[in-house]
Design a protein around this motif. Structure first.
Motif, PDB file in Angstrom:
ATOM      1  N   LEU A   2     -87.595  27.589  56.935  1.00 24.38           N
ATOM      2  CA  LEU A   2     -86.497  28.344  56.474  1.00 24.38           C
ATOM      3  C   LEU A   2     -86.457  29.450  56.918  1.00 24.38           C
ATOM      4  O   LEU A   2     -85.247  30.080  57.417  1.00 24.38           O
ATOM      5  CB  LEU A   2     -86.627  28.207  54.803  1.00 24.38           C
ATOM      6  N   GLU A   3     -87.792  30.370  56.553  1.00 25.07           N
ATOM      7  CA  GLU A   3     -87.640  31.809  56.964  1.00 25.07           C
ATOM      8  C   GLU A   3     -87.898  31.984  58.430  1.00 25.07           C
ATOM      9  O   GLU A   3     -87.766  33.273  58.867  1.00 25.07           O
ATOM     10  CB  GLU A   3     -88.681  32.435  56.015  1.00 25.07           C
ATOM     11  N   GLN A   4     -88.385  31.137  59.239  1.00 22.58           N
ATOM     12  CA  GLN A   4     -88.871  31.054  60.599  1.00 22.58           C
ATOM     13  C   GLN A   4     -89.690  32.161  60.541  1.00 22.58           C
ATOM     14  O   GLN A   4     -89.642  33.152  61.627  1.00 22.58           O
ATOM     15  CB  GLN A   4     -87.215  31.500  61.397  1.00 22.58           C
ATOM     16  N   GLN A   5     -90.674  32.194  59.992  1.00 23.34           N
ATOM     17  CA  GLN A   5     -91.868  33.155  60.099  1.00 23.34           C
ATOM     18  C   GLN A   5     -93.138  32.366  59.981  1.00 23.34           C
ATOM     19  O   GLN A   5     -93.561  31.655  59.143  1.00 23.34           O
ATOM     20  CB  GLN A   5     -91.722  34.026  58.687  1.00 23.34           C
ATOM     21  N   PRO A   6     -94.007  32.858  60.898  1.00 23.00           N
ATOM     22  CA  PRO A   6     -95.338  32.384  61.036  1.00 23.00           C
ATOM     23  C   PRO A   6     -96.271  33.051  60.072  1.00 23.00           C
ATOM     24  O   PRO A   6     -95.940  34.191  59.881  1.00 23.00           O
ATOM     25  CB  PRO A   6     -95.805  32.380  62.554  1.00 23.00           C
ATOM     26  N   ALA A   7     -97.413  32.414  59.590  1.00 19.81           N
ATOM     27  CA  ALA A   7     -98.345  33.323  59.024  1.00 19.81           C
ATOM     28  C   ALA A   7     -99.650  32.695  59.059  1.00 19.81           C
ATOM     29  O   ALA A   7     -99.840  31.340  59.268  1.00 19.81           O
ATOM     30  CB  ALA A   7     -98.127  33.038  57.371  1.00 19.81           C
ATOM     31  N   LYS A  63     -84.423  39.878  59.154  1.00 24.57           N
ATOM     32  CA  LYS A  63     -83.432  38.900  58.518  1.00 24.57           C
ATOM     33  C   LYS A  63     -83.482  38.909  57.103  1.00 24.57           C
ATOM     34  O   LYS A  63     -82.558  38.715  56.305  1.00 24.57           O
ATOM     35  CB  LYS A  63     -84.175  37.400  58.698  1.00 24.57           C
ATOM     36  N   PHE A  64     -84.655  39.564  56.517  1.00 27.49           N
ATOM     37  CA  PHE A  64     -84.555  39.487  55.143  1.00 27.49           C
ATOM     38  C   PHE A  64     -84.578  41.206  54.513  1.00 27.49           C
ATOM     39  O   PHE A  64     -84.816  41.934  55.170  1.00 27.49           O
ATOM     40  CB  PHE A  64     -85.791  39.060  54.576  1.00 27.49           C
ATOM     41  N   GLY A  67     -86.202  42.116  52.122  1.00 29.68           N
ATOM     42  CA  GLY A  67     -87.525  42.471  51.607  1.00 29.68           C
ATOM     43  C   GLY A  67     -88.558  41.852  52.713  1.00 29.68           C
ATOM     44  O   GLY A  67     -89.290  41.205  52.258  1.00 29.68           O
ATOM     45  N   GLN A  68     -88.353  42.421  54.020  1.00 32.52           N
ATOM     46  CA  GLN A  68     -89.075  41.584  54.890  1.00 32.52           C
ATOM     47  C   GLN A  68     -90.508  42.216  55.250  1.00 32.52           C
ATOM     48  O   GLN A  68     -90.586  43.408  55.092  1.00 32.52           O
ATOM     49  CB  GLN A  68     -88.114  41.345  56.250  1.00 32.52           C
ATOM     50  N   ALA A  69     -91.351  41.408  55.515  1.00 31.35           N
ATOM     51  CA  ALA A  69     -92.653  41.940  55.983  1.00 31.35           C
ATOM     52  C   ALA A  69     -92.901  41.940  57.433  1.00 31.35           C
ATOM     53  O   ALA A  69     -92.209  41.076  58.222  1.00 31.35           O
ATOM     54  CB  ALA A  69     -93.914  41.169  55.317  1.00 31.35           C
ATOM     55  N   HIS A 127     -83.021  35.844  47.843  1.00 31.19           N
ATOM     56  CA  HIS A 127     -84.509  35.918  47.579  1.00 31.19           C
ATOM     57  C   HIS A 127     -85.181  34.600  47.076  1.00 31.19           C
ATOM     58  O   HIS A 127     -86.368  34.498  46.693  1.00 31.19           O
ATOM     59  CB  HIS A 127     -84.727  36.995  46.460  1.00 31.19           C
ATOM     60  N   MET A 170     -96.184  27.760  59.876  1.00 32.67           N
ATOM     61  CA  MET A 170     -94.568  28.231  60.143  1.00 32.67           C
ATOM     62  C   MET A 170     -93.852  27.876  58.950  1.00 32.67           C
ATOM     63  O   MET A 170     -93.548  26.731  58.649  1.00 32.67           O
ATOM     64  CB  MET A 170     -94.370  27.376  61.277  1.00 32.67           C
ATOM     65  N   ALA A 214     -81.857  31.666  50.922  1.00 33.13           N
ATOM     66  CA  ALA A 214     -82.303  32.059  52.021  1.00 33.13           C
ATOM     67  C   ALA A 214     -83.896  32.003  51.958  1.00 33.13           C
ATOM     68  O   ALA A 214     -84.416  32.077  52.807  1.00 33.13           O
ATOM     69  CB  ALA A 214     -82.024  33.417  52.617  1.00 33.13           C
ATOM     70  N   GLY A 215     -84.385  31.883  50.589  1.00 32.34           N
ATOM     71  CA  GLY A 215     -85.726  31.901  50.687  1.00 32.34           C
ATOM     72  C   GLY A 215     -86.515  33.021  50.536  1.00 32.34           C
ATOM     73  O   GLY A 215     -85.903  34.020  50.749  1.00 32.34           O
ATOM     74  N   ASN A 246     -89.648  35.820  51.315  1.00 35.52           N
ATOM     75  CA  ASN A 246     -90.671  35.943  52.431  1.00 35.52           C
ATOM     76  C   ASN A 246     -91.744  35.086  52.170  1.00 35.52           C
ATOM     77  O   ASN A 246     -92.556  35.336  51.058  1.00 35.52           O
ATOM     78  CB  ASN A 246     -91.058  37.477  52.412  1.00 35.52           C
ATOM     79  N   ASP A 266     -99.228  37.175  64.596  1.00 37.28           N
ATOM     80  CA  ASP A 266     -98.401  36.037  64.317  1.00 37.28           C
ATOM     81  C   ASP A 266     -97.021  35.980  64.888  1.00 37.28           C
ATOM     82  O   ASP A 266     -96.306  35.257  65.029  1.00 37.28           O
ATOM     83  CB  ASP A 266     -98.365  36.040  62.714  1.00 37.28           C
ATOM     84  N   MET A 267     -96.385  37.408  64.605  1.00 34.54           N
ATOM     85  CA  MET A 267     -95.111  37.372  64.768  1.00 34.54           C
ATOM     86  C   MET A 267     -95.002  37.616  66.587  1.00 34.54           C
ATOM     87  O   MET A 267     -93.692  37.674  66.855  1.00 34.54           O
ATOM     88  CB  MET A 267     -94.293  38.656  64.392  1.00 34.54           C
ATOM     89  N   LEU A 319     -94.837  35.255  53.079  1.00 35.33           N
ATOM     90  CA  LEU A 319     -96.057  36.101  52.603  1.00 35.33           C
ATOM     91  C   LEU A 319     -96.390  36.413  51.190  1.00 35.33           C
ATOM     92  O   LEU A 319     -97.308  36.700  50.596  1.00 35.33           O
ATOM     93  CB  LEU A 319     -96.099  37.544  53.305  1.00 35.33           C
ATOM     94  N   CYS A 359     -91.172  40.742  63.121  1.00 37.83           N
ATOM     95  CA  CYS A 359     -90.215  39.775  63.207  1.00 37.83           C
ATOM     96  C   CYS A 359     -88.925  40.154  63.165  1.00 37.83           C
ATOM     97  O   CYS A 359     -88.621  41.326  62.583  1.00 37.83           O
ATOM     98  CB  CYS A 359     -90.480  38.798  62.003  1.00 37.83           C
ATOM     99  N   LYS A 362     -93.895  36.455  69.625  1.00 38.11           N
ATOM    100  CA  LYS A 362     -93.011  35.016  70.131  1.00 38.11           C
ATOM    101  C   LYS A 362     -91.893  35.549  71.109  1.00 38.11           C
ATOM    102  O   LYS A 362     -91.694  36.642  71.040  1.00 38.11           O
ATOM    103  CB  LYS A 362     -92.789  34.194  69.249  1.00 38.11           C
TER     104      LYS A 362
END
Lengths: 155, 650
Positions: free
Chosen positions: B584-589, A138-139, A141-143, B73, B581, B159-160, B162, A103-104, B164, A135, A106
């Protein structure tokens, strides 16, 4: 024999058996994985000899080409994250012989590629069996997608 | 508004310190009035922490983006339930949740045992408050959930979270896990109090039986929900990856489970006093250590949060001090915890329980070593190496069948010393069950599965045979006496000997889970690239790729593919895997689509929509995986049967 001694002897025996079991069952490189940075890899014997390696880098901007017909993905990795203003010199072309990308994955993503370097007609190219992506942090608690997305870092 | 929470935490710290002092003094002087002071402090600390966590919930609900934690968060676009669940989406909030649960357990335990266990009470209070003090110090000094952004930096939106974590399971999974992890503080505190007072008889563990089973059940649910979440959300076809955080939640479960077994030996035979105390100490230390592992970033993981050296050293220090004080107390009382009895025979239930304990501890050592391997290698070799899933699987494959075997053998062997007649009477049917299954499997698969699966499934049949035999014999014994039909007899068994017959149900759940896990030997995975209108088959099923279309815009966008699933010509379902996608977090899933039956799961992931209009799918066929969740439900029902309060047994 005291009881403590018996317990200690038993524990030692079990530990030895398990150790032996581990030693005979683990393939070299399959389990004890660590990775090199692109910079370290380029000058290393792994690169020249075409040994199996794990290499850490960043996907170059505009380099991803998905070739559906050939079932492969071509891209290039570089040392520095492209957003950080690092130069794109010294990129390494990579060929992943599958359409399966995480997924990540890119442009600009931090990746670890697993495979070996070989000399193709067009020059040196890294043939990857697997790509792990992360990824940008940014966070707090990022995954990182799937739990196994990024192996522990070789600092 | 947020000031209320900040003030409440600081007051709670003062109260906890005072209560801790009172507890120690009351314990040493045996003064009942000071014991009551300590007990009341526990209650007041709970009230203050409740106030703090309520404030933080309020801030999340009402978009108080002045707070660093809230703005980092959550976001306005998130629905209320996810904004509230965002409270445990980061470090400070999850530690506050830990503390709140700890204080809730403390208050409940103190209230439940008011007026009883008077000698233990002050030490229980002191131990519980000491733990609360630590978390309060962290929350007030290092990781403050009520910290404000400097004026001028406050934004109108956050910022939102995560993406997931924006999943229904994620709202409850951490709660279950924490209910488990924090709950072990109660048996730990009682064990510590027993050591402090020297009252090392049966009081401490009889008092805390339900206080141990309750968190154990929730820890189990939490672990299983974590697997379920990984399966449904992470989109890699599996449920367990030996990720450090999964290991962190599993590690305390192992000594806790070992303890639940070995404590029975202490009850029946007055053996293993020191061992049981050690297991409880180990369990709680691992609960703390697991929290530390996932909240410190020492080992890279999906869940690890930002690493701050101060946090790391303080938290690790706390874990070590807790373990050190407990071990010190154990050493100090070493004379009082010598066992009166000796193991009489290796062919006895005690011996099988002991072996089971050894296996649990071996699994623990293996997981501990593997999880911390990067840390060890960095310290010793200077470069970080990680061990992957093969390391863990290798040992799990070796030890799980041993455990399975013991699950079947344990209940069949007599206490003290089993006679040959006893063995013959007990083993014939279960062993026949196992052998018949092995034969059936051999015929059905004709060597199509690994030796490992033969062994695991035959052992499963053996255990199921054992459990059935135990029930059938007991029910028959009751009905023969007359006055009861089979169902009444069954109910009576579960009521009169709930520990034993409830325990068998738990075992049955574990067997189902292991059957499901072993199903992985038949797993199949494929990567398919198809154009709309195209199709491919996997196993006995066929998937027709119909269309893909854009997802309606929400706080995420992306594409959803539609596939029609057939078996032969029989239509089964329409599957709709999504590629999302989160803007806000620019994260795909990737959100998988799963077609689930008792027999197997078909699990489809949309890997990519290609430029030429085709779509790439990753498809997994996961046989028997559903039995893991079914086993989980049975497991929980069994635990409930063990714990269920009966008035006549108080």
């Amino acid at each position: 024999m005291s009881k403590g001694f018996q317990v200690a002897a038993g524990a030692t025996l079990i530990a030895l058996l398990l150790g032996w079991y581990a030693a005979t069952n683990l393939e070299e490189g399959a389990s004890f994985a660590y990775y090199q940075t692109l910079e370290e890899f380029v000058g290393s014997p792994d690169a020249s000899s075409g040994h199996h390696a794990r290499v850490h880098g960043y996907v170059s901007i505009g380099s991803i080409e998905r070739d559906v017909a050939a079932r492969s993905v071509r891209f290039a990795v570089q040392n520095q994250p492209p957003h950080a203003g690092g130069s794109a010199t010294g990129t390494l072309p990579v060929l992943l012989a599958s359409l399966e990308t995480p997924d990540m994955f890119k442009e600009g993503a931090e990746v670890v590629i697993e495979g070996r370097l070989s000399q193709d007609p067009a020059g040196a190219r890294f043939h990857a069996d697997k790509v792990f992506a992360k990824c940008p942090s940014k966070f707090e608690g990022q995954a990182a997608g799937a739990p196994s997305d990024l192996p522990a870092k070789n600092s | 508004m947020s000031e209320i929470g900040a003030v409440a935490l600081r007051l709670a710290l003062l109260l906890a310190l005072a209560g801790f002092g009172a507890g120690i003094y009351a314990g040493r002087s045996r003064r009942e009035d000071w014991t009551r002071v300590a007990e009341r402090s526990v209650g007041v600390v709970f009230a203050l922490v409740t106030c703090a966590i309520a404030t933080l919930f309020w801030c999340f609900a009402n978009h108080d983006y002045q707070l660093v934690y809230v703005s980092a968060h959550s976001a306005r676009s998130m629905p209320l339930h996810y904004r509230l669940a965002a409270l445990w989406g980061g470090q400070a909030g999850s530690l506050l949740l830990w503390l709140w649960m700890l204080s809730a357990y403390s208050a409940a335990a103190v209230w439940a045992h008011r007026g009883r266990v008077r000698r233990l009470a002050p030490w229980v209070c002191a131990a519980l408050l000491a733990n609360a003090i630590f978390f309060l110090v962290i929350l007030v000094g290092i990781s403050d959930p009520f910290e404000k952004l400097p004026p001028g930096h406050v934004a109108s939106d956050g910022a939102g979270l995560n993406p997931l974590l924006q999943h229904p399971v994620m709202m409850i999974h951490p709660l279950m896990l924490y209910t488990g992890l924090t709950g072990f503080s109660i048996p730990f505190a009682f064990a510590f109090a027993a050591l402090a007072t020297g009252e090392l008889g049966t009081t401490w563990f009889r008092t805390t039986r339900r206080w141990t089973l309750f968190p154990w059940m929730f820890l189990s649910i939490g672990i299983m929900l974590g697997g379920r979440w990984a399966y449904e959300v992470l989109g890699w076809g599996g449920y367990w990856a030996w990720d450090p955080v999964e290991n962190a939640s599993f590690m305390p479960w192992l000594p806790a489970t070992a303890y639940l077994h070995s404590v029975m030996i202490q009850e029946k035979r007055d053996m293993l006093k020191a061992w049981n105390l050690l297991l409880i100490g180990l369990t709680y230390t691992l609960c703390l250590f697991g929290t530390f592992l996932t909240r410190s970033g020492v080992v890279q993981s999906v869940h690890s949060f930002a690493q701050t050296p101060l946090f790391t050293s303080v938290f690790l220090g706390y874990v070590l001090v807790t373990a050190g004080v407990f071990l010190g107390a154990l050493w100090y009382r070493r004379a009082g915890i010598r066992s009166e009895n000796q193991l009489e025979s290796m062919v006895s239930r005690e011996a099988s329980f002991l072996l089971n304990n050894w296996v649990f501890i071996a699994i623990l050592v293996m997981i501990f070593t593997g999880t911390l391997w990067p840390v060890f290698t960095e310290a010793v070799l200077g470069n970080r190496q990680a061990v992957g899933a093969p390391w863990f699987n290798m040992f799990a494959k070796l030890l799980a069948p041993v455990l399975l075997l013991l699950t079947g053998v344990g209940p069949l062997i007599a206490w003290r010393r089993a006679s040959l007649a006893n063995l013959r009477r007990q083993f014939v049917w279960p062993v026949a069950c196992g052998l018949l299954t092995a034969l059936g499997l051999a015929i059905a698969f004709r060597g199509g599965i690994t030796f490992y699966a033969y062994v695991a499934w035959s052992l499963s049949a053996f255990v199921i045979g054992t459990i059935t035999q135990e029930y059938v014999r007991a029910v028959r014994a009751r009905t023969r006496k007359g006055g009861e039909n089979s169902l009444q007899a069954l109910a009576a068994l579960l009521r009169k000997n709930q520990q034993r017959y409830g325990g068998y149900i738990v075992h049955l759940g574990v067997v189902f889970i292991l059957i499901g896990i072993t199903g992985a030997v038949l797993n199949e995975e494929r990567l398919e690239n198809v154009k709309p209108g195209g199709s491919f088959s996997i196993g006995d099923k066929r998937l027709d790729y119909l269309t893909a279309r854009a997802l309606p815009a929400q706080h995420y966008g992306g594409a959803v593919a539609r596939l029609a699933l057939y078996r032969g010509d029989e239509p089964l379902a329409v599957m709709a895997p999504e590629k999302r996608m989160y803007w806000l977090e620019q994260q795909p899933a990737s959100i998988p689509s799963v077609y689930s039956t008792l027999h197997e799961d078909l699990y489809v992931i949309l890997t990519a929509i290609e430029h030429d209009g085709s779509a790439t799918f990753k498809v997994y066929r996961n046989p028997l995986v559903n039995w893991i969740w079914i086993g989980g439900v049975v497991f929980v029902l069994g635990t409930l049967a063990v714990m269920w309060p009966h008035p006549e047994r108080r």
